[in-house]
Design a protein around this motif. Structure first.
Motif, PDB file in Angstrom:
ATOM      1  N   ALA A  41       0.838  -1.207   0.000  1.00 44.43           N
ATOM      2  CA  ALA A  41       0.000   0.000   0.000  1.00 44.43           C
ATOM      3  C   ALA A  41       0.870   1.253   0.000  1.00 44.43           C
ATOM      4  N   TRP A  42       1.933   1.238   0.799  1.00 44.97           N
ATOM      5  CA  TRP A  42       2.835   2.384   0.836  1.00 44.97           C
ATOM      6  C   TRP A  42       3.485   2.591  -0.525  1.00 44.97           C
ATOM      7  N   ARG A  43       3.956   1.529  -1.144  1.00 44.89           N
ATOM      8  CA  ARG A  43       4.609   1.615  -2.448  1.00 44.89           C
ATOM      9  C   ARG A  43       3.631   2.092  -3.521  1.00 44.89           C
ATOM     10  N   TRP A  44       2.409   1.563  -3.485  1.00 50.47           N
ATOM     11  CA  TRP A  44       1.387   1.941  -4.455  1.00 50.47           C
ATOM     12  C   TRP A  44       1.053   3.425  -4.310  1.00 50.47           C
ATOM     13  N   ARG A  45       0.925   3.891  -3.081  1.00 51.64           N
ATOM     14  CA  ARG A  45       0.617   5.299  -2.821  1.00 51.64           C
ATOM     15  C   ARG A  45       1.760   6.186  -3.302  1.00 51.64           C
ATOM     16  N   ARG A  46       2.981   5.749  -3.076  1.00 48.62           N
ATOM     17  CA  ARG A  46       4.143   6.513  -3.502  1.00 48.62           C
ATOM     18  C   ARG A  46       4.206   6.616  -5.029  1.00 48.62           C
ATOM     19  N   ILE A  47       3.911   5.520  -5.705  1.00 43.42           N
ATOM     20  CA  ILE A  47       3.909   5.529  -7.172  1.00 43.42           C
ATOM     21  C   ILE A  47       2.811   6.442  -7.704  1.00 43.42           C
ATOM     22  N   ARG A  48       1.629   6.355  -7.107  1.00 46.61           N
ATOM     23  CA  ARG A  48       0.520   7.224  -7.544  1.00 46.61           C
ATOM     24  C   ARG A  48       0.842   8.688  -7.309  1.00 46.61           C
ATOM     25  N   ARG A  49       1.467   8.965  -6.182  1.00 49.20           N
ATOM     26  CA  ARG A  49       1.815  10.347  -5.862  1.00 49.20           C
ATOM     27  C   ARG A  49       2.854  10.876  -6.856  1.00 49.20           C
ATOM     28  N   ARG A  50       3.840  10.048  -7.175  1.00 42.98           N
ATOM     29  CA  ARG A  50       4.855  10.471  -8.149  1.00 42.98           C
ATOM     30  C   ARG A  50       4.219  10.713  -9.517  1.00 42.98           C
ATOM     31  N   ARG A  51       3.354   9.828  -9.944  1.00 42.49           N
ATOM     32  CA  ARG A  51       2.683  10.017 -11.235  1.00 42.49           C
ATOM     33  C   ARG A  51       1.843  11.285 -11.248  1.00 42.49           C
ATOM     34  N   ARG A  52       1.196  11.576 -10.124  1.00 42.51           N
ATOM     35  CA  ARG A  52       0.384  12.785 -10.030  1.00 42.51           C
ATOM     36  C   ARG A  52       1.274  14.033 -10.157  1.00 42.51           C
ATOM     37  N   PHE A  57       3.346  18.534 -13.514  1.00 41.49           N
ATOM     38  CA  PHE A  57       4.442  19.262 -14.164  1.00 41.49           C
ATOM     39  C   PHE A  57       4.254  19.254 -15.679  1.00 41.49           C
ATOM     40  N   ASP A  58       4.020  18.079 -16.238  1.00 43.54           N
ATOM     41  CA  ASP A  58       3.907  17.968 -17.695  1.00 43.54           C
ATOM     42  C   ASP A  58       2.723  18.753 -18.249  1.00 43.54           C
ATOM     43  N   LEU A  59       1.597  18.722 -17.547  1.00 42.89           N
ATOM     44  CA  LEU A  59       0.427  19.461 -18.023  1.00 42.89           C
ATOM     45  C   LEU A  59       0.636  20.963 -17.938  1.00 42.89           C
ATOM     46  N   ALA A  60       1.272  21.425 -16.873  1.00 40.46           N
ATOM     47  CA  ALA A  60       1.503  22.865 -16.735  1.00 40.46           C
ATOM     48  C   ALA A  60       2.449  23.378 -17.810  1.00 40.46           C
ATOM     49  N   THR A 138      15.874  18.992 -16.563  1.00 44.05           N
ATOM     50  CA  THR A 138      16.531  19.345 -15.310  1.00 44.05           C
ATOM     51  C   THR A 138      15.519  19.847 -14.283  1.00 44.05           C
ATOM     52  N   ALA A 139      14.634  20.721 -14.720  1.00 43.30           N
ATOM     53  CA  ALA A 139      13.629  21.279 -13.808  1.00 43.30           C
ATOM     54  C   ALA A 139      12.655  20.200 -13.346  1.00 43.30           C
ATOM     55  N   ARG A 140      12.307  19.296 -14.234  1.00 44.49           N
ATOM     56  CA  ARG A 140      11.374  18.215 -13.865  1.00 44.49           C
ATOM     57  C   ARG A 140      11.992  17.302 -12.811  1.00 44.49           C
ATOM     58  N   ALA A 141      13.265  16.977 -12.984  1.00 44.18           N
ATOM     59  CA  ALA A 141      13.941  16.120 -12.002  1.00 44.18           C
ATOM     60  C   ALA A 141      13.997  16.804 -10.640  1.00 44.18           C
ATOM     61  N   ARG A 142      14.324  18.096 -10.614  1.00 46.75           N
ATOM     62  CA  ARG A 142      14.392  18.826  -9.345  1.00 46.75           C
ATOM     63  C   ARG A 142      13.002  18.958  -8.727  1.00 46.75           C
ATOM     64  N   PHE A 143      11.995  19.248  -9.543  1.00 50.65           N
ATOM     65  CA  PHE A 143      10.622  19.374  -9.055  1.00 50.65           C
ATOM     66  C   PHE A 143      10.153  18.075  -8.412  1.00 50.65           C
ATOM     67  N   LEU A 144      10.366  16.951  -9.090  1.00 53.60           N
ATOM     68  CA  LEU A 144       9.938  15.664  -8.558  1.00 53.60           C
ATOM     69  C   LEU A 144      10.699  15.315  -7.280  1.00 53.60           C
ATOM     70  N   ALA A 145      11.985  15.612  -7.257  1.00 50.95           N
ATOM     71  CA  ALA A 145      12.777  15.317  -6.045  1.00 50.95           C
ATOM     72  C   ALA A 145      12.254  16.109  -4.853  1.00 50.95           C
ATOM     73  N   TRP A 146      11.950  17.374  -5.059  1.00 53.92           N
ATOM     74  CA  TRP A 146      11.454  18.192  -3.941  1.00 53.92           C
ATOM     75  C   TRP A 146      10.042  17.801  -3.543  1.00 53.92           C
ATOM     76  N   MET A 147       9.206  17.463  -4.506  1.00 56.38           N
ATOM     77  CA  MET A 147       7.838  17.079  -4.179  1.00 56.38           C
ATOM     78  C   MET A 147       7.778  15.738  -3.451  1.00 56.38           C
ATOM     79  N   GLU A 148       8.760  14.889  -3.687  1.00 54.11           N
ATOM     80  CA  GLU A 148       8.818  13.605  -3.004  1.00 54.11           C
ATOM     81  C   GLU A 148       9.564  13.691  -1.671  1.00 54.11           C
ATOM     82  N   GLY A 149      10.099  14.860  -1.372  1.00 57.63           N
ATOM     83  CA  GLY A 149      10.778  15.037  -0.104  1.00 57.63           C
ATOM     84  C   GLY A 149      12.238  14.646  -0.133  1.00 57.63           C
ATOM     85  N   ARG A 150      12.774  14.382  -1.313  1.00 60.10           N
ATOM     86  CA  ARG A 150      14.200  14.057  -1.402  1.00 60.10           C
ATOM     87  C   ARG A 150      14.986  15.347  -1.555  1.00 60.10           C
ATOM     88  N   LYS A 151      16.289  15.228  -1.418  1.00 60.10           N
ATOM     89  CA  LYS A 151      17.150  16.398  -1.580  1.00 60.10           C
ATOM     90  C   LYS A 151      17.472  16.627  -3.024  1.00 60.10           C
TER      91      LYS A 151
END
Length: 151
Positions: A41-52, A57-60, A138-151
């Motif tokens: 469940a945790w993994r599934w939620r994490r994958i869904r959150r990343r896709r969201r 990002f892609d739509l904007a 580059t911006a997408r990678a940084r955006f996803l890293a920050w949105m996922e709570g990574r550095k």
């Protein structure tokens, strides 16, 4: 000693059946099953959150018309994500903003000419599609890293 009781030899008991298992084993199996379900469940939620986040990002960026508006959309998304790290980050300008984007990276991504587009790109008319695509990755990678709570 003639009246002594006749004793029989010791008979080993039969081995316990392997099924059904003892109640303790049922509890162990239940705990393992619950742990696996929680992990899935945790993994599934994490994958869904990343896709969201990827989709947001892609739509904007896709909704922008022209390279200058794409760069402005990327900058806006990065500033929103930066507020998760530091509430005052959205007020940074110029080189301070680029330095903040690279603060946690071992290899600076926002120090080249393509990254300088992030600062003045929305005001340029000559932003090339190759530079915008490089900046988008580059911006997408940084955006996803920050949105996922990574550095």
């Amino acid at each position: 000693m003639q009246d002594a009781l006749p004793l029989r030899d010791i008979h080993p008991s039969s081995a316990p059946a392997w099924w059904p298992p003892a109640p303790g084993w049922w509890m162990v199996m239940a705990v393992v099953a619950l742990a696996l379900l929680a992990l899935l469940a945790w993994r599934w939620r994490r994958i869904r959150r990343r896709r969201r986040h990827e989709q947001a990002f892609d739509l904007a960026v896709a909704a922008a018309v022209g390279p200058a508006q794409e760069i402005a959309a990327m900058s806006e998304l990065l500033r929103r994500a930066a507020r998760l790290r530091d509430p005052a980050a959205d007020r940074l300008q110029g080189d301070a903003w680029l330095a903040f984007l690279d603060a946690d990276d071992a290899a600076p991504r926002f120090s080249g000419d393509d990254a300088a587009l992030l600062v003045d790109g929305p005001f340029r008319r000559d932003a090339g599609p190759v530079a915008v695509d490089t900046l988008r990755r580059t911006a997408r990678a940084r955006f996803l890293a920050w949105m996922e709570g990574r550095k």
